[in-house]
Enzyme design. Structure first.
Site, PDB file in Angstrom:
ATOM      1  N   HIS A  69       0.835  -1.209   0.000  1.00  0.00           N
ATOM      2  CA  HIS A  69       0.000   0.000   0.000  1.00  0.00           C
ATOM      3  C   HIS A  69       0.859   1.245   0.000  1.00  0.00           C
ATOM      4  O   HIS A  69       1.827   1.337   0.752  1.00  0.00           O
ATOM      5  CB  HIS A  69      -0.900   0.020   1.241  1.00  0.00           C
ATOM      6  CG  HIS A  69      -2.084  -0.893   1.115  1.00  0.00           C
ATOM      7  ND1 HIS A  69      -3.162  -0.821   1.940  1.00  0.00           N
ATOM      8  CD2 HIS A  69      -2.342  -1.895   0.241  1.00  0.00           C
ATOM      9  CE1 HIS A  69      -4.054  -1.743   1.586  1.00  0.00           C
ATOM     10  NE2 HIS A  69      -3.557  -2.415   0.563  1.00  0.00           N
ATOM     11  N   TYR A  78     -10.261   4.650   6.828  1.00  0.00           N
ATOM     12  CA  TYR A  78     -10.650   4.952   8.206  1.00  0.00           C
ATOM     13  C   TYR A  78     -11.787   5.962   8.121  1.00  0.00           C
ATOM     14  O   TYR A  78     -11.656   6.960   7.399  1.00  0.00           O
ATOM     15  CB  TYR A  78      -9.506   5.603   8.974  1.00  0.00           C
ATOM     16  CG  TYR A  78      -8.338   4.689   9.295  1.00  0.00           C
ATOM     17  CD1 TYR A  78      -8.257   4.065  10.530  1.00  0.00           C
ATOM     18  CD2 TYR A  78      -7.301   4.474   8.385  1.00  0.00           C
ATOM     19  CE1 TYR A  78      -7.177   3.244  10.849  1.00  0.00           C
ATOM     20  CE2 TYR A  78      -6.220   3.661   8.694  1.00  0.00           C
ATOM     21  CZ  TYR A  78      -6.169   3.045   9.928  1.00  0.00           C
ATOM     22  OH  TYR A  78      -5.106   2.244  10.242  1.00  0.00           O
ATOM     23  N   PRO A  82      -5.890  -0.391  18.467  1.00  0.00           N
ATOM     24  CA  PRO A  82      -5.527  -0.836  17.114  1.00  0.00           C
ATOM     25  C   PRO A  82      -5.537   0.272  16.060  1.00  0.00           C
ATOM     26  O   PRO A  82      -4.974   0.089  14.978  1.00  0.00           O
ATOM     27  CB  PRO A  82      -6.560  -1.925  16.792  1.00  0.00           C
ATOM     28  CG  PRO A  82      -7.663  -1.732  17.775  1.00  0.00           C
ATOM     29  CD  PRO A  82      -7.087  -1.081  18.972  1.00  0.00           C
ATOM     30  N   LYS A 119      -0.303  -0.474  15.227  1.00  0.00           N
ATOM     31  CA  LYS A 119       1.062  -0.487  15.748  1.00  0.00           C
ATOM     32  C   LYS A 119       1.413  -1.726  16.572  1.00  0.00           C
ATOM     33  O   LYS A 119       2.595  -2.005  16.787  1.00  0.00           O
ATOM     34  CB  LYS A 119       1.289   0.753  16.633  1.00  0.00           C
ATOM     35  CG  LYS A 119       1.313   2.053  15.882  1.00  0.00           C
ATOM     36  CD  LYS A 119       2.687   2.324  15.315  1.00  0.00           C
ATOM     37  CE  LYS A 119       2.664   3.349  14.230  1.00  0.00           C
ATOM     38  NZ  LYS A 119       3.080   2.891  12.941  1.00  0.00           N
ATOM     39  N   TYR A 129       2.832   6.685  10.882  1.00  0.00           N
ATOM     40  CA  TYR A 129       1.918   5.598  10.492  1.00  0.00           C
ATOM     41  C   TYR A 129       2.664   4.441   9.843  1.00  0.00           C
ATOM     42  O   TYR A 129       2.340   3.272  10.065  1.00  0.00           O
ATOM     43  CB  TYR A 129       0.847   6.154   9.543  1.00  0.00           C
ATOM     44  CG  TYR A 129      -0.215   5.147   9.153  1.00  0.00           C
ATOM     45  CD1 TYR A 129      -1.083   4.623  10.103  1.00  0.00           C
ATOM     46  CD2 TYR A 129      -0.350   4.726   7.827  1.00  0.00           C
ATOM     47  CE1 TYR A 129      -2.053   3.695   9.747  1.00  0.00           C
ATOM     48  CE2 TYR A 129      -1.313   3.799   7.467  1.00  0.00           C
ATOM     49  CZ  TYR A 129      -2.166   3.287   8.427  1.00  0.00           C
ATOM     50  OH  TYR A 129      -3.119   2.362   8.068  1.00  0.00           O
TER      51      TYR A 129
HETATM   52  C1  LIG Z   1      -8.556  -9.027  19.045  1.00  0.00           C
HETATM   53  C2  LIG Z   1      -7.254  -8.332  18.681  1.00  0.00           C
HETATM   54  C3  LIG Z   1      -7.182  -7.590  17.503  1.00  0.00           C
HETATM   55  C4  LIG Z   1      -5.993  -6.948  17.153  1.00  0.00           C
HETATM   56  N1  LIG Z   1      -5.949  -6.205  16.009  1.00  0.00           N
HETATM   57  C5  LIG Z   1      -4.794  -5.572  15.711  1.00  0.00           C
HETATM   58  C6  LIG Z   1      -4.691  -4.791  14.534  1.00  0.00           C
HETATM   59  O1  LIG Z   1      -5.630  -4.667  13.766  1.00  0.00           O
HETATM   60  N2  LIG Z   1      -3.519  -4.168  14.289  1.00  0.00           N
HETATM   61  C7  LIG Z   1      -2.420  -4.299  15.131  1.00  0.00           C
HETATM   62  O2  LIG Z   1      -1.354  -3.757  14.843  1.00  0.00           O
HETATM   63  N3  LIG Z   1      -2.505  -5.024  16.227  1.00  0.00           N
HETATM   64  C8  LIG Z   1      -3.653  -5.649  16.526  1.00  0.00           C
HETATM   65  N4  LIG Z   1      -3.707  -6.388  17.640  1.00  0.00           N
HETATM   66  C9  LIG Z   1      -2.519  -6.475  18.433  1.00  0.00           C
HETATM   67  C10 LIG Z   1      -1.571  -7.532  17.891  1.00  0.00           C
HETATM   68  O3  LIG Z   1      -2.295  -8.647  17.467  1.00  0.00           O
HETATM   69  C11 LIG Z   1      -0.591  -7.851  18.996  1.00  0.00           C
HETATM   70  O4  LIG Z   1       0.143  -6.673  19.237  1.00  0.00           O
HETATM   71  C12 LIG Z   1       0.338  -9.027  18.716  1.00  0.00           C
HETATM   72  O5  LIG Z   1      -0.373 -10.227  18.701  1.00  0.00           O
HETATM   73  C13 LIG Z   1       1.429  -9.085  19.784  1.00  0.00           C
HETATM   74  O6  LIG Z   1       2.119 -10.297  19.682  1.00  0.00           O
HETATM   75  P1  LIG Z   1       2.725 -10.991  20.984  1.00  0.00           P
HETATM   76  O7  LIG Z   1       3.403 -12.211  20.475  1.00  0.00           O
HETATM   77  O8  LIG Z   1       3.511 -10.010  21.749  1.00  0.00           O
HETATM   78  O9  LIG Z   1       1.475 -11.360  21.891  1.00  0.00           O
HETATM   79  P2  LIG Z   1       0.323 -12.412  21.620  1.00  0.00           P
HETATM   80  O10 LIG Z   1      -0.003 -12.478  20.179  1.00  0.00           O
HETATM   81  O11 LIG Z   1      -0.771 -12.086  22.575  1.00  0.00           O
HETATM   82  O12 LIG Z   1       0.957 -13.799  22.006  1.00  0.00           O
HETATM   83  C14 LIG Z   1       1.191 -14.160  23.353  1.00  0.00           C
HETATM   84  C15 LIG Z   1       1.187 -15.669  23.455  1.00  0.00           C
HETATM   85  O13 LIG Z   1       1.509 -16.039  24.781  1.00  0.00           O
HETATM   86  C16 LIG Z   1       0.638 -17.084  25.199  1.00  0.00           C
HETATM   87  N5  LIG Z   1       0.549 -17.070  26.674  1.00  0.00           N
HETATM   88  C17 LIG Z   1      -0.146 -16.231  27.449  1.00  0.00           C
HETATM   89  N6  LIG Z   1       0.021 -16.531  28.752  1.00  0.00           N
HETATM   90  C18 LIG Z   1       0.846 -17.603  28.783  1.00  0.00           C
HETATM   91  C19 LIG Z   1       1.382 -18.375  29.841  1.00  0.00           C
HETATM   92  N7  LIG Z   1       1.091 -18.105  31.127  1.00  0.00           N
HETATM   93  N8  LIG Z   1       2.187 -19.410  29.525  1.00  0.00           N
HETATM   94  C20 LIG Z   1       2.496 -19.692  28.240  1.00  0.00           C
HETATM   95  N9  LIG Z   1       2.007 -18.974  27.191  1.00  0.00           N
HETATM   96  C21 LIG Z   1       1.186 -17.949  27.463  1.00  0.00           C
HETATM   97  C22 LIG Z   1      -0.671 -16.761  24.517  1.00  0.00           C
HETATM   98  O14 LIG Z   1      -1.515 -17.889  24.407  1.00  0.00           O
HETATM   99  C23 LIG Z   1      -0.182 -16.264  23.165  1.00  0.00           C
HETATM  100  O15 LIG Z   1      -0.051 -17.317  22.230  1.00  0.00           O
HETATM  101  C24 LIG Z   1      -4.878  -7.038  18.007  1.00  0.00           C
HETATM  102  C25 LIG Z   1      -4.949  -7.779  19.183  1.00  0.00           C
HETATM  103  C26 LIG Z   1      -6.131  -8.413  19.538  1.00  0.00           C
HETATM  104  C27 LIG Z   1      -6.203  -9.192  20.826  1.00  0.00           C
END
Ligand SMILES: Cc1cc2nc3c(=O)[nH]c(=O)nc-3n(C[C@H](O)[C@H](O)[C@H](O)COP(=O)(O)OP(=O)(O)OC[C@H]3O[C@@H](n4cnc5c(N)ncnc54)[C@H](O)[C@@H]3O)c2cc1C
Length: 394
Positions: A78, A205, A297, A301, A389
């Site tokens: 994009h 948006y 969201p 970011k 952005y």
């Molecule tokens: C519904 C939703 C929609 C989103 N939409 C957007 C978007 O449109 N744009 C955007 O930029 N970001 C979005 N985000 C944010 C983005 O998805 C997250 O920033 C991203 O997933 C972060 O990755 P992470 O690996 O740090 O955390 P996570 O993806 O949350 O992964 C953490 C992992 O740790 C595991 N875990 C948790 N506790 C434990 C434990 N005690 N022991 C072992 N494992 C554990 C979980 O099961 C999970 O698999 C969204 C988030 C959500 C929840």
């Protein structure tokens, strides 16, 4: 569970979201051993629908990690974004800062990262129960967990807390050390995924009297759309028809006429939150991704911040193991937090400009519209927007 199985690795990684999987991949490429512990099942992790906008800098990090091949082939590039306010439409061209974004679902990225783990023989340990971090402020940290009826003790040099907002890692930092900063927004996003063509080639948006809306996509045939909703919105009360009606009502008429209604594949409500924890290091424990911070969201970011955290943490661990240098590990928290706060600023600002707040006055609406006018009339404002952005700033 009586038997305890002992094992050792260099870095224990808690969580197999994008942060944990990418960290394991980067460490593996540098010859550093790690074990990823995940609370959920493989199918659950692979089935989660979340983010989808990948910044240019994140694309580069994923390419360096050897997991960008499919994204570069199938992702949608994009070069601009559209913001609508009632019937007004503003397109912001990323060319003003020579930038671009790639649209590629987090679900697909997770699949690519998981395949890379499987290929390396380092698949996560799924369904790890009651993960507990022991002795993180000593030189001999240990992770205890249960799996398939066996108690496990994993000794390691470092623990990477990549377990998201509700994980155990951040909670393992003593209350007297951990500081948190939070803003909870008085609304959520109702999101759907549907096999219907996007209304536009780029993200739209929309800021409307009825509330915010976003038309995003995963491919030329699959849309990801959101409408601002009440925090206690019940998905069961939102039929597909009601969702598409509400989305169309918040878009300018010409864009609304392009909405092709289709049955939704996924529908869920997400609350909006800004959150920062500090410090991101406690002894041998380092936090990365959603374990350390949450952004609303708006601005896309969350995933990108996680990728940047991991890139920084991996470089620090590589410097430790390969060169015996600990400077980057020592600087990790302060330097990551400076970057994180800037992304928090942008996400909170964009959220405030585009959403309908419960107590909003006509003056507040005037301010929102003036912000959008300013973006289109000022090259300086537009450049600053594009830099933030698309994540151009380091
Ligand atoms: C519904 C939703 C929609 C989103 N939409 C957007 C978007 O449109 N744009 C955007 O930029 N970001 C979005 N985000 C944010 C983005 O998805 C997250 O920033 C991203 O997933 C972060 O990755 P992470 O690996 O740090 O955390 P996570 O993806 O949350 O992964 C953490 C992992 O740790 C595991 N875990 C948790 N506790 C434990 C434990 N005690 N022991 C072992 N494992 C554990 C979980 O099961 C999970 O698999 C969204 C988030 C959500 C929840």
């Amino acid at each position: 569970m009586t038997r305890v199985q002992a094992a050792r690795t260099q870095v224990a990684i808690i969580g197999s979201g994008p942060s944990g999987l990418l960290l394991a991949q980067m460490l593996d490429r540098a010859g550093i051993a790690s074990v990823v512990l995940e609370r959920r099942s493989r199918d659950y992790v692979l089935g989660r629908v979340r983010a989808g906008v990948i910044e240019q800098g994140s694309v580069e990090i994923l390419r360096r990690a050897g997991v960008a091949e499919r994204m570069l082939r199938e992702g949608l590039r994009h070069e601009g974004v559209e913001i609508a306010a009632d019937e007004r439409r503003y397109r912001i061209d990323f060319g003003v800062a020579s930038a671009s974004l790639t649209v590629y679902g987090q679900t697909e990225l997770t699949k690519d990262l998981m395949e890379a783990r499987d290929a390396s023989g380092g698949s996560p340990q799924f369904e790890a129960e009651d993960v507990a971090l022991i002795g993180v402020d000593t030189t001999k940290p240990r992770v205890i967990y249960g799996r398939e009826g066996v108690r496990h003790a994993l000794d390691c040099d470092f623990i990477a807390g990549c377990d998201g907002f509700h994980g155990v890692s951040r909670q393992s930092i003593p209350a007297g050390v951990l500081k948190t900063h939070e803003r909870v927004y008085p609304f959520g996003w109702l999101g759907v995924l549907a096999d219907t063509p996007p209304i536009s080639r780029e993200l739209v948006y929309a800021s409307h009297e009825r509330g915010f809306a976003l038309c995003s996509m995963r491919s030329a045939a699959r849309s990801r759309c959101y409408v601002q909703c009440d925090l206690d919105a019940d998905v069961a009360q939102w039929s597909d028809e009601r969702f598409w009606d509400e989305l169309a009502a918040r878009l300018p008429a010409e864009l609304a006429s392009r909405v092709v209604r289709a049955p939704t594949i996924e529908k869920s409500v997400a609350p909006l939150r800004s959150f920062v924890a500090e410090p991101l290091r406690y002894g041998r424990l380092f936090l990365a991704g959603d374990a350390a911070h949450i952004v609303p969201p708006t601005g896309a970011k969350g995933l990108n911040l996680a990728i940047r955290d991991v890139d920084q943490l991996a470089a620090a661990l590589v410097a430790h193991y390969a060169e015996g240098r600990d400077g980057l590990l020592d600087e990790y928290s302060a330097s990551a937090l400076r970057r994180i706060w800037r992304a928090e600023r942008f996400s909170a600002w964009l959220t405030s400009v585009l959403h309908r707040f419960p107590e909003r006055t006509s003056f507040d609406r005037g301010m929102q519209l003036a912000e959008l006018e300013n973006l289109t009339s000022s090259t300086a404002a537009r450049t600053a927007f594009v830099e933030a952005y698309t994540g151009l700033l380091p």
